[in-house]
Motif scaffolding. Sequence first.
Motif, PDB file in Angstrom:
ATOM      1  N   GLY A 154      -8.490  -3.821  -5.074  1.00 23.45           N
ATOM      2  CA  GLY A 154      -7.697  -2.746  -5.883  1.00 23.45           C
ATOM      3  C   GLY A 154      -7.627  -1.563  -4.976  1.00 23.45           C
ATOM      4  N   LEU A 155      -8.576  -0.850  -4.671  1.00 24.73           N
ATOM      5  CA  LEU A 155      -8.353   0.274  -3.623  1.00 24.73           C
ATOM      6  C   LEU A 155      -7.524  -0.191  -2.396  1.00 24.73           C
ATOM      7  CD1 LEU A 155     -12.201   1.875  -3.801  1.00 24.73           C
ATOM      8  CD2 LEU A 155      -9.878   2.651  -5.110  1.00 24.73           C
ATOM      9  N   ALA A 156      -7.960  -1.372  -1.747  1.00 19.45           N
ATOM     10  CA  ALA A 156      -7.249  -1.773  -0.589  1.00 19.45           C
ATOM     11  C   ALA A 156      -5.932  -1.771  -0.799  1.00 19.45           C
ATOM     12  CB  ALA A 156      -7.837  -2.723   0.038  1.00 19.45           C
ATOM     13  N   ALA A 157      -5.287  -2.369  -1.672  1.00 16.26           N
ATOM     14  CA  ALA A 157      -3.957  -2.389  -2.180  1.00 16.26           C
ATOM     15  C   ALA A 157      -3.404  -1.167  -2.530  1.00 16.26           C
ATOM     16  CB  ALA A 157      -3.843  -3.442  -3.328  1.00 16.26           C
ATOM     17  N   GLY A 158      -3.948  -0.283  -3.314  1.00 21.55           N
ATOM     18  CA  GLY A 158      -3.417   0.934  -3.591  1.00 21.55           C
ATOM     19  C   GLY A 158      -3.381   1.786  -2.353  1.00 21.55           C
ATOM     20  N   ALA A 159      -4.154   2.072  -1.653  1.00 18.54           N
ATOM     21  CA  ALA A 159      -4.208   2.841  -0.480  1.00 18.54           C
ATOM     22  C   ALA A 159      -3.200   2.217   0.616  1.00 18.54           C
ATOM     23  CB  ALA A 159      -5.484   2.622   0.166  1.00 18.54           C
ATOM     24  N   ILE A 160      -2.915   0.686   0.787  1.00 22.74           N
ATOM     25  CA  ILE A 160      -2.016   0.419   1.656  1.00 22.74           C
ATOM     26  C   ILE A 160      -0.460   0.723   1.147  1.00 22.74           C
ATOM     27  CG2 ILE A 160      -1.121  -1.673   2.701  1.00 22.74           C
ATOM     28  CD1 ILE A 160      -3.924  -2.746   3.020  1.00 22.74           C
ATOM     29  N   ALA A 161      -0.354   0.585  -0.159  1.00 17.94           N
ATOM     30  CA  ALA A 161       0.952   0.748  -0.808  1.00 17.94           C
ATOM     31  C   ALA A 161       1.293   2.334  -0.667  1.00 17.94           C
ATOM     32  CB  ALA A 161       0.761   0.269  -2.126  1.00 17.94           C
ATOM     33  N   ALA A 162       0.310   3.291  -0.785  1.00 19.98           N
ATOM     34  CA  ALA A 162       0.602   4.660  -0.759  1.00 19.98           C
ATOM     35  C   ALA A 162       0.834   5.015   0.873  1.00 19.98           C
ATOM     36  CB  ALA A 162      -0.541   5.496  -1.153  1.00 19.98           C
ATOM     37  N   ALA A 163       0.197   4.366   1.589  1.00 20.12           N
ATOM     38  CA  ALA A 163       0.302   4.869   3.072  1.00 20.12           C
ATOM     39  C   ALA A 163       1.646   4.242   3.545  1.00 20.12           C
ATOM     40  CB  ALA A 163      -0.693   4.209   3.927  1.00 20.12           C
ATOM     41  N   HIS A 164       2.272   3.256   3.058  1.00 28.88           N
ATOM     42  CA  HIS A 164       3.546   2.448   3.426  1.00 28.88           C
ATOM     43  C   HIS A 164       4.377   2.828   2.085  1.00 28.88           C
ATOM     44  CE1 HIS A 164       2.050   0.805   6.996  1.00 28.88           C
ATOM     45  NE2 HIS A 164       0.912   0.597   5.983  1.00 28.88           N
ATOM     46  N   ARG A 165       4.555   3.987   1.476  1.00 26.67           N
ATOM     47  CA  ARG A 165       5.327   4.206   0.439  1.00 26.67           C
ATOM     48  C   ARG A 165       6.690   3.829   0.764  1.00 26.67           C
ATOM     49  NH1 ARG A 165       6.724   9.754  -2.789  1.00 26.67           N
ATOM     50  NH2 ARG A 165       7.177   8.744  -4.795  1.00 26.67           N
ATOM     51  N   ARG A 166       7.384   3.211  -0.341  1.00 25.58           N
ATOM     52  CA  ARG A 166       8.785   2.614  -0.051  1.00 25.58           C
ATOM     53  C   ARG A 166       8.976   1.668   0.945  1.00 25.58           C
ATOM     54  NH1 ARG A 166      10.708   8.304  -1.500  1.00 25.58           N
ATOM     55  NH2 ARG A 166      10.428   8.510  -3.547  1.00 25.58           N
ATOM     56  N   GLY A 167       8.006   1.308   1.749  1.00 31.77           N
ATOM     57  CA  GLY A 167       7.968   0.075   2.860  1.00 31.77           C
ATOM     58  C   GLY A 167       7.822  -1.063   2.161  1.00 31.77           C
ATOM     59  N   TRP A 168       8.100  -2.085   3.004  1.00 31.67           N
ATOM     60  CA  TRP A 168       7.882  -3.311   2.380  1.00 31.67           C
ATOM     61  C   TRP A 168       6.638  -3.880   1.728  1.00 31.67           C
ATOM     62  CZ3 TRP A 168       4.372  -6.945   4.201  1.00 31.67           C
ATOM     63  CH2 TRP A 168       3.802  -6.715   5.580  1.00 31.67           C
ATOM     64  N   GLN A 169       5.654  -3.256   2.657  1.00 31.62           N
ATOM     65  CA  GLN A 169       4.183  -3.607   1.928  1.00 31.62           C
ATOM     66  C   GLN A 169       4.056  -2.799   0.595  1.00 31.62           C
ATOM     67  OE1 GLN A 169       4.760  -1.801   4.694  1.00 31.62           O
ATOM     68  NE2 GLN A 169       3.426  -1.988   6.563  1.00 31.62           N
ATOM     69  N   ASP A 170       4.494  -1.712   0.442  1.00 27.88           N
ATOM     70  CA  ASP A 170       4.528  -1.107  -1.019  1.00 27.88           C
ATOM     71  C   ASP A 170       5.332  -1.904  -2.143  1.00 27.88           C
ATOM     72  OD1 ASP A 170       4.158   0.667  -2.967  1.00 27.88           O
ATOM     73  OD2 ASP A 170       6.016   2.283  -2.231  1.00 27.88           O
ATOM     74  N   ARG A 171       6.226  -2.187  -1.651  1.00 29.38           N
ATOM     75  CA  ARG A 171       7.261  -3.298  -2.600  1.00 29.38           C
ATOM     76  C   ARG A 171       6.688  -4.284  -3.021  1.00 29.38           C
ATOM     77  NH1 ARG A 171      12.694  -1.071  -2.202  1.00 29.38           N
ATOM     78  NH2 ARG A 171      12.551   0.794  -0.911  1.00 29.38           N
ATOM     79  N   VAL A 172       6.014  -5.112  -2.099  1.00 29.04           N
ATOM     80  CA  VAL A 172       5.438  -6.483  -2.174  1.00 29.04           C
ATOM     81  C   VAL A 172       4.256  -6.218  -3.146  1.00 29.04           C
ATOM     82  CG1 VAL A 172       4.174  -8.409  -1.051  1.00 29.04           C
ATOM     83  CG2 VAL A 172       6.376  -7.766  -0.160  1.00 29.04           C
ATOM     84  N   LEU A 173       3.433  -5.257  -2.913  1.00 29.75           N
ATOM     85  CA  LEU A 173       2.117  -5.152  -3.547  1.00 29.75           C
ATOM     86  C   LEU A 173       2.605  -4.694  -5.039  1.00 29.75           C
ATOM     87  CD1 LEU A 173      -0.036  -3.431  -0.905  1.00 29.75           C
ATOM     88  CD2 LEU A 173      -0.569  -5.419  -1.850  1.00 29.75           C
ATOM     89  N   THR A 174       3.573  -3.744  -5.035  1.00 32.29           N
ATOM     90  CA  THR A 174       3.914  -3.453  -6.358  1.00 32.29           C
ATOM     91  C   THR A 174       4.103  -4.694  -7.329  1.00 32.29           C
ATOM     92  OG1 THR A 174       4.609  -1.268  -5.564  1.00 32.29           O
ATOM     93  CG2 THR A 174       5.262  -1.703  -7.779  1.00 32.29           C
ATOM     94  N   LEU A 175       4.988  -5.522  -6.668  1.00 30.82           N
ATOM     95  CA  LEU A 175       5.502  -6.526  -7.518  1.00 30.82           C
ATOM     96  C   LEU A 175       4.242  -7.445  -7.862  1.00 30.82           C
ATOM     97  CD1 LEU A 175       8.322  -7.130  -8.113  1.00 30.82           C
ATOM     98  CD2 LEU A 175       8.443  -8.977  -6.570  1.00 30.82           C
ATOM     99  N   VAL A 176       3.333  -7.803  -6.816  1.00 31.34           N
ATOM    100  CA  VAL A 176       2.282  -8.757  -6.947  1.00 31.34           C
ATOM    101  C   VAL A 176       1.243  -7.882  -8.266  1.00 31.34           C
ATOM    102  CG1 VAL A 176      -0.083  -9.541  -5.966  1.00 31.34           C
ATOM    103  CG2 VAL A 176       2.127  -9.464  -4.816  1.00 31.34           C
ATOM    104  N   VAL A 177       0.979  -6.659  -8.104  1.00 32.21           N
ATOM    105  CA  VAL A 177       0.276  -6.092  -9.111  1.00 32.21           C
ATOM    106  C   VAL A 177       0.854  -6.010 -10.432  1.00 32.21           C
ATOM    107  CG1 VAL A 177      -0.384  -3.545  -9.916  1.00 32.21           C
ATOM    108  CG2 VAL A 177      -0.859  -4.431  -7.194  1.00 32.21           C
ATOM    109  N   LEU A 178       2.274  -5.970 -10.557  1.00 32.18           N
ATOM    110  CA  LEU A 178       2.885  -5.935 -11.681  1.00 32.18           C
ATOM    111  C   LEU A 178       2.579  -7.457 -12.466  1.00 32.18           C
ATOM    112  CD1 LEU A 178       5.225  -4.390 -13.758  1.00 32.18           C
ATOM    113  CD2 LEU A 178       6.586  -6.481 -12.849  1.00 32.18           C
ATOM    114  N   LEU A 179       2.790  -8.285 -11.596  1.00 33.57           N
ATOM    115  CA  LEU A 179       2.647  -9.931 -12.178  1.00 33.57           C
ATOM    116  C   LEU A 179       1.167  -9.794 -12.708  1.00 33.57           C
ATOM    117  CD1 LEU A 179       4.338 -12.116  -9.768  1.00 33.57           C
ATOM    118  CD2 LEU A 179       5.010 -11.386 -12.166  1.00 33.57           C
ATOM    119  N   GLY A 180       0.104  -9.249 -11.864  1.00 38.83           N
ATOM    120  CA  GLY A 180      -1.185  -9.471 -12.042  1.00 38.83           C
ATOM    121  C   GLY A 180      -1.489  -8.723 -13.472  1.00 38.83           C
ATOM    122  N   ILE A 181      -0.824  -7.284 -13.795  1.00 45.25           N
ATOM    123  CA  ILE A 181      -1.243  -6.953 -14.986  1.00 45.25           C
ATOM    124  C   ILE A 181      -0.610  -7.456 -16.177  1.00 45.25           C
ATOM    125  CG2 ILE A 181      -2.230  -4.909 -13.998  1.00 45.25           C
ATOM    126  CD1 ILE A 181       0.631  -3.652 -14.841  1.00 45.25           C
TER     127      ILE A 181
END
Lengths: 316, 633
Positions: A113-140
């Motif tokens: 979780g921390l890794a995903a959050g940190a990576i998404a924030a560091a690449h805000r609005r980048g593809w990493q952020d989008r992919v992680l946000t979607l995966v996380v949404l499915l997860g929760i």
Amino acid sequence: MTRYILRRLIQLIPVLFGISLVVFLIMALLPGDPALAILGPYATPEALASLRAELGLEQPLWKRFVIWLGNVLQGDLGRSITLQRPVVDEIAERIGPTLLLAATALTLATVLGLAAGAIAAAHRRGWQDRVLTLVVLLGISMPQFWLALLLILGFAVWLGWLPVSGMFSAYGGGDFADLLRHLVLPASSLAVVVTGVIARLSRTAMLEELSQDYVRMARARGLTERKVVYKHAFVNMLAKMVPVIGLQAGFLLGGAVYIESVFQWPGIGRMLVDAIASRDLMLVQGGVLVMASSYVLVNLVADVVQHRLDPRIGLE
Amino acid sequence: MTSASFARRWPAEGWRRFCSNRLACSGLLLVCVLVVLAIAAPWLPLEDAYATQLDQRMLPFGSESHILGTDQLGRDLLARLVWGTRTSLAVGFFAVLIAAVLGSLIGLVAGYLRGWLDALLMRSIDVLLAFPYLLLALAIVAALGPGLRNAMLAIAVVNIPFFARTVRGTVLELAEREFVAAARLSGASHACVLFRELLPNILPVVIIVISTNLGWMILETAGLSFLGLGAQPPTADLGSMLGTGREFLTTAPRVAILPGLVILLLVAGINLIGDGLRDVLDPRLRGEGSSKPAPPVSHRTAIAAPTDALLYVERLSTHFVQGERTLHALDDVTLTLKPGERLAVVGESGSGKTVLALSLLGLVPSPGRIVDGHILYRGEDLAQLSEERRRQLRGDRIAYVPQDPMTALNPLLSVGTQLVEALCTHRGLTRSEGRQRALGLLEQVSIAKAAQRIDAYPHELSGGMRQRVMIAMALANDPALIIADEPTTALDVTTQVEILKLLRALCTQHHSALIFVSHDLGLVTALCDRVLVLYAGRVVEEATVETLLSQPAHPYTRGLLACSPKLGQPEKRLAPISGQPPPLDDLPSGCHFAPRCDYAEDVCRQQGIQLRPFGQAHNVRCIRAEELGPWQP
């Protein structure tokens, strides 16, 4: 440090008192006659009367609470009707597996979780952020017991890589490797939701850290972007997230109820489901009390860890 | 955020913003489809969801009149899915309604009345929150007995604390506002204030909590049904379908998998809507600023700098683009700096001083961006270099001293660690070498007991001490240029003087050039050789300190001088410049200062004014400079 822990321990007393009061009241105020529930509709009036006296049901509510609390403090959680043994013994046997499952899941969820959050924030609005946000949404958004079934179907039934259920193999197992193999599926399915929650919250926390002055200053010193993000911003995000992670332990202890049922894991969660089905209220009461207390203790640990990470806390 | 106006404004503008969020829209569409299906279930051409046909058990996908097959009792799976969605939605809806109404009431009353009732309610809520949430629900179901209604009540009860806490917090915040005080003073009853003034303003907050919790609540009620504690057979409910279906996991996985998939779609849709709503309703989450600086807009033209210049900036423009607004924070700035020279950049807040400093470092926060111009440092154009090369220069050749030493240090790392880091990055020193050199630096900036202070955390040092650390950090690699952004603003006056003396002494000692950003003309005259006056992102005057003090040529510079106090002249009347700087996204045509200028004529407002020479090493952006007459301080 020791003074801080002591102070926090003292602060726990009213919380634990409140928890036991709630647990007691839920069970005491339930409609119907517990004696009747225990003995069944064919019991003789004499038997009912004597059981009522034994359970102290004739006494006023506050007196029953005092007696019950006194027993609890002496480690007596009553006797399970269905299992015909002290509740404490049953819980003592089952707390280990539950804690092992929850701790493994919490570790997994925290790291991922921390890794995903940190990576998404560091690449805000980048593809990493989008992919992680979607995966996380499915997860929760998925029922964790459903995910557990999918994992069993995939990894245990179709691929045959991992055992379907239980904690040890019936034959030839029993060692650490066997335990690990049995732990993989339940721990991962239990971790998914909490991973998602931690990822979301840590992304927000990380974005806030990245907009702080010290981050700009770290860049102005010419540090590499990697160091700026994953050293400077990350430790601050971590310090803020630790108590939040502690709170997530509550989801895990609750989720353990589903996961233990699906995987036939010999823990308290499964015990609770069986106890509710058979109306074994003493067992329910004891199980909930123990789980709630462990949750409170986990949060204490989280606060202590935060205290260690952040030198500013607890100075006042 | 001003909640009062926000509550009235959000429907129209909020809807527009919600619609621009593609994910939220697809979530809304998904949920709408499911809701319509669930509501229309009785009229849809479906098989009977409850008719058991034992001869039709476990029919596979695509069977005749059973598209999704049948379950273990021969009931049509598609029909049961639709009816199950209906049950789950209804349960979730009522649970969230109960939790929202009761929780908001508790929060309203507790936050508005305060006192012992508040204390009692909040302590009870805290105890409920100390439970692992699902276990409390289990205990309640255990007491009430299994059943769909009891499961729904249990889930509603365990969610009350979330509503109560959030609403109470908002009420506490609102109770301080004028409109509540006004209602109270006008003699309105408590009920009237609560329901007419407060309730409409907490609605957005309640909607946010609903949007975060509805998904959970549906998942948890499904969970209770899955465990056999919620909906009882034969009720079609997604959770209990999953629960009974798991027994046939290996033989007919679809019986368990499909209901879970529907739950996933439903909850994902709700969460998507929730995220969209939160973006609309909670302005705090809508931060535009990203930390990572955007690279400058690249253009290929190369220019040559004057040979003796350390730094030559030509026509530098930095803009901030926010939606349709473009803030011209910095426009057409040209400057030259010789090695060892000390240049002051002065102007009011918002004049572009800090943006200039950050542009030179390549650290303009997004959405800001260098859109035009050149920054030549020893012949290399910083505006066109790779980020990696710029990073190498930062902190090594070009150092920065920030405005607020309180927030510029990482609070969780010792000052030594941060200082050593600056050394190791550029010099490739080992840690112990770095530490030795760091100790020396701390002594150079006159920090007593450096050996102890090096291991201190930032919060253990005073403001002046921290600024000394920042200066030590800037000096770490003997930079050719130090950019100091109002380094003394956050300090008290006595410390200010010491820090300035230190900065001047060290710049001389290390032969570093200095760009000193300040709003205080009095301060810079003691420190610098030359002054650049910025107004609304443009250079309006540039001169040596002596020239500027003796014959300021721009009305704005004169205004600044007129309102800076002088030591030893307590009787001097300070004349503030009237009016405000123009908005940077709507600059006046012609001279930007004209609206506030006592000397402005029509011609000043008609055409753009150029920076032009006005005597020896003196430039001014004013067409009437000659007519102002001699300066009398």
